[in-house]
Design an enzyme around this catalytic site. Sequence first.
Site, PDB file in Angstrom:
ATOM      1  N   ASP A  32      -7.852 -18.861   4.176  1.00 12.53           N
ATOM      2  CA  ASP A  32      -6.537 -18.323   4.513  1.00 12.53           C
ATOM      3  C   ASP A  32      -6.126 -17.316   3.444  1.00 12.53           C
ATOM      4  O   ASP A  32      -6.321 -17.558   2.248  1.00 12.53           O
ATOM      5  CB  ASP A  32      -5.514 -19.469   4.596  1.00 12.53           C
ATOM      6  N   GLN A  91       3.586 -21.950  14.680  1.00 13.89           N
ATOM      7  CA  GLN A  91       2.417 -21.102  14.917  1.00 13.89           C
ATOM      8  C   GLN A  91       2.793 -19.640  14.743  1.00 13.89           C
ATOM      9  O   GLN A  91       3.807 -19.178  15.261  1.00 13.89           O
ATOM     10  CB  GLN A  91       1.867 -21.348  16.324  1.00 13.89           C
ATOM     11  N   VAL A  93      -0.093 -17.009  14.444  1.00  7.48           N
ATOM     12  CA  VAL A  93      -1.141 -16.291  15.167  1.00  7.48           C
ATOM     13  C   VAL A  93      -1.440 -17.085  16.436  1.00  7.48           C
ATOM     14  O   VAL A  93      -1.823 -18.250  16.366  1.00  7.48           O
ATOM     15  CB  VAL A  93      -2.424 -16.132  14.314  1.00  7.48           C
ATOM     16  N   HIS A  97      -6.125 -22.570  16.191  1.00  8.08           N
ATOM     17  CA  HIS A  97      -6.886 -22.740  14.956  1.00  8.08           C
ATOM     18  C   HIS A  97      -6.407 -23.984  14.228  1.00  8.08           C
ATOM     19  O   HIS A  97      -5.281 -24.430  14.417  1.00  8.08           O
ATOM     20  CB  HIS A  97      -6.771 -21.509  14.045  1.00  8.08           C
ATOM     21  N   ILE A  98      -7.303 -24.549  13.439  1.00  7.61           N
ATOM     22  CA  ILE A  98      -6.985 -25.737  12.642  1.00  7.61           C
ATOM     23  C   ILE A  98      -6.971 -25.333  11.174  1.00  7.61           C
ATOM     24  O   ILE A  98      -7.903 -24.702  10.686  1.00  7.61           O
ATOM     25  CB  ILE A  98      -8.021 -26.858  12.863  1.00  7.61           C
TER      26      ILE A  98
END
Length: 112
Positions: A32, A91, A93, A97-98
Amino acid sequence: MTASPTLFTRIIAREIPSDIVYEDENYIAIRDIAPKAPVHLLVIPKNVSARLDEITDAEEMGRLWLTAVKVARQHAADYRLLINSGEKGGQVVFHTHIHILAGWENGPDSDT
């Protein structure tokens, strides 16, 4: 009508550089760029769904979680898996995703 590419589809297509830590035919995992923990990775399916609850196939959901666990265990003994689903769920994006969060010396609620 084709959906606009997400940040993650552009990373998968190598249009945007990223620090890739894992990749197979179905998933990619990256660091990230704004980490919330000493280890902060994202596991991203290459098959796009905007949010978690759009994945209705149990096998697909299981593969996503198993991949996240595999990647997490490659980077930490203890970790947290997190999914934000929807704008009010945090959220940002809109491509499922995790988040893998890990690396704290004294646990996630400590300053280190």
